[in-house]
Motif scaffolding. Structure first.
Motif, PDB file in Angstrom:
ATOM      1  N   TYR A 215      -2.264  -5.074 -43.143  1.00  0.00           N
ATOM      2  CA  TYR A 215      -1.153  -5.940 -43.527  1.00  0.00           C
ATOM      3  C   TYR A 215       0.044  -5.068 -43.903  1.00  0.00           C
ATOM      4  O   TYR A 215      -0.019  -4.287 -44.856  1.00  0.00           O
ATOM      5  CB  TYR A 215      -1.534  -6.805 -44.725  1.00  0.00           C
ATOM      6  N   TYR A 216       1.138  -5.209 -43.147  1.00  0.00           N
ATOM      7  CA  TYR A 216       2.335  -4.407 -43.373  1.00  0.00           C
ATOM      8  C   TYR A 216       3.428  -5.250 -44.025  1.00  0.00           C
ATOM      9  O   TYR A 216       3.869  -6.262 -43.455  1.00  0.00           O
ATOM     10  CB  TYR A 216       2.886  -3.881 -42.051  1.00  0.00           C
ATOM     11  N   LEU A 217       3.878  -4.839 -45.214  1.00  0.00           N
ATOM     12  CA  LEU A 217       5.062  -5.419 -45.833  1.00  0.00           C
ATOM     13  C   LEU A 217       6.279  -4.693 -45.283  1.00  0.00           C
ATOM     14  O   LEU A 217       6.370  -3.460 -45.382  1.00  0.00           O
ATOM     15  CB  LEU A 217       5.002  -5.269 -47.356  1.00  0.00           C
ATOM     16  N   THR A 218       7.244  -5.439 -44.723  1.00  0.00           N
ATOM     17  CA  THR A 218       8.353  -4.790 -44.020  1.00  0.00           C
ATOM     18  C   THR A 218       9.725  -5.229 -44.514  1.00  0.00           C
ATOM     19  O   THR A 218      10.720  -5.051 -43.811  1.00  0.00           O
ATOM     20  CB  THR A 218       8.237  -5.037 -42.502  1.00  0.00           C
ATOM     21  N   SER A 219       9.801  -5.830 -45.701  1.00  0.00           N
ATOM     22  CA  SER A 219      11.113  -6.186 -46.258  1.00  0.00           C
ATOM     23  C   SER A 219      11.972  -4.926 -46.317  1.00  0.00           C
ATOM     24  O   SER A 219      11.545  -3.903 -46.849  1.00  0.00           O
ATOM     25  CB  SER A 219      10.950  -6.762 -47.661  1.00  0.00           C
ATOM     26  N   CYS A 220      13.189  -5.001 -45.793  1.00  0.00           N
ATOM     27  CA  CYS A 220      13.940  -3.763 -45.533  1.00  0.00           C
ATOM     28  C   CYS A 220      14.194  -2.949 -46.789  1.00  0.00           C
ATOM     29  O   CYS A 220      14.131  -1.711 -46.751  1.00  0.00           O
ATOM     30  CB  CYS A 220      15.234  -4.060 -44.792  1.00  0.00           C
ATOM     31  N   ASP A 221      14.454  -3.585 -47.928  1.00  0.00           N
ATOM     32  CA  ASP A 221      14.720  -2.786 -49.126  1.00  0.00           C
ATOM     33  C   ASP A 221      13.462  -2.145 -49.692  1.00  0.00           C
ATOM     34  O   ASP A 221      13.542  -1.206 -50.474  1.00  0.00           O
ATOM     35  CB  ASP A 221      15.419  -3.616 -50.194  1.00  0.00           C
ATOM     36  N   GLU A 229       6.441   1.690 -38.291  1.00  0.00           N
ATOM     37  CA  GLU A 229       5.676   1.727 -37.044  1.00  0.00           C
ATOM     38  C   GLU A 229       4.289   1.142 -37.277  1.00  0.00           C
ATOM     39  O   GLU A 229       3.596   1.506 -38.226  1.00  0.00           O
ATOM     40  CB  GLU A 229       5.536   3.155 -36.513  1.00  0.00           C
ATOM     41  N   VAL A 230       3.915   0.208 -36.427  1.00  0.00           N
ATOM     42  CA  VAL A 230       2.567  -0.364 -36.462  1.00  0.00           C
ATOM     43  C   VAL A 230       1.646   0.593 -35.716  1.00  0.00           C
ATOM     44  O   VAL A 230       1.837   0.854 -34.530  1.00  0.00           O
ATOM     45  CB  VAL A 230       2.553  -1.761 -35.817  1.00  0.00           C
ATOM     46  N   GLU A 231       0.665   1.123 -36.403  1.00  0.00           N
ATOM     47  CA  GLU A 231      -0.197   2.166 -35.830  1.00  0.00           C
ATOM     48  C   GLU A 231      -1.252   1.542 -34.936  1.00  0.00           C
ATOM     49  O   GLU A 231      -2.332   1.151 -35.378  1.00  0.00           O
ATOM     50  CB  GLU A 231      -0.843   2.967 -36.957  1.00  0.00           C
ATOM     51  N   LEU A 232      -0.930   1.420 -33.655  1.00  0.00           N
ATOM     52  CA  LEU A 232      -1.831   0.776 -32.688  1.00  0.00           C
ATOM     53  C   LEU A 232      -3.058   1.629 -32.435  1.00  0.00           C
ATOM     54  O   LEU A 232      -2.997   2.844 -32.469  1.00  0.00           O
ATOM     55  CB  LEU A 232      -1.079   0.522 -31.369  1.00  0.00           C
TER      56      LEU A 232
END
Length: 232
Positions: A215-221, A229-232
């Motif tokens: 689960y990646y939190l990607t809120s810019c701040d 980068e999503v580690e495929l």
């Protein structure tokens, strides 16, 4: 092909809503995002944008905000956030998208061995802001997320990676299961991208591994105005 993600851009080319009132991380943040984007992304890559894209209240103003990203490389996949009031219907949204932009709404899309599905979702039980009146919307959003995975069934091929792009955090601060996380488990999702959490008082991990799902939190701040980068 690489997959990157970011969310909560809150672009306001036509509205007077400066984000720097929320703290120093927002000063010149779009310039920082563009600089990092230009360093990383090629035309073969995909950038997922997890909602709260524009402050616009109507589709024409949102079109101008989206066009401000049009010169950036890569394919851009969008999902609706709670502040995207301009997002008045998926047909209208798709009509105004610049080339190489794709909007998801309870459906899915496939790029070179990666399937991306998406829905907005909602606040979950156990979250500080969850009220009883939220339950109806929460249950409705669960059904909408299920529609996304029905669309996945039609295009997913053996060996494909599966990414769910949502706006709201799918679990509360204790990382307890919700209707959303149960759906992710049932459908063997590999990665979940979300945003919504931002502001100087928010404390959240940028990467959580739960039930084998990243689960990646990607809120810019919260990601220093850099693409994750999503580690495929």
């Amino acid at each position: 092909m690489k997959i990157y993600a970011i969310s909560d851009l809150h672009i306001s080319t036509n509205t007077n809503k400066p984000m720097d009132i929320f703290g120093g991380n927002w000063v010149g943040y779009m310039d920082k995002i563009r600089e990092d984007w230009n360093k990383k992304v090629t035309d073969d890559d995909v950038v997922l944008i997890g909602g709260d894209i524009s402050w616009a209240m109507n589709i024409e103003d949102a079109k101008k905000d989206l066009e401000s990203l049009a010169d950036l490389k890569g394919k851009k996949v969008l999902i609706k956030g709670n502040h995207d009031y301009w997002w008045s219907g998926i047909g209208k949204v798709r009509d105004i998208l610049p080339p190489s932009f794709y909007a998801l709404q309870n459906d899915s899309i496939r790029f070179d061995g990666v399937v991306i599905c998406g829905s907005r979702c909602w606040s979950v039980p156990g979250s500080p802001d969850f009220k009883e009146q939220d339950r109806k919307i929460y249950l409705r959003e669960i059904e909408r997320l299920k529609l996304s995975f029905k669309a996945v069934e039609k295009i997913k091929q053996e060996g494909d990676k599966l990414i769910a792009l949502v706006h709201y955090p799918p679990f509360n601060v204790h990382r307890e299961d919700s209707g959303f996380t149960e759906i992710f488990k049932e459908n063997k999702v590999d990665y979940v991208i979300y945003g919504h959490l931002h502001g100087k008082n928010v404390r959240a991990d940028k990467l959580v591994v739960k039930d084998g799902i990243k689960y990646y939190l990607t809120s810019c701040d919260k990601v220093d105005n850099k693409l994750t980068e999503v580690e495929l």
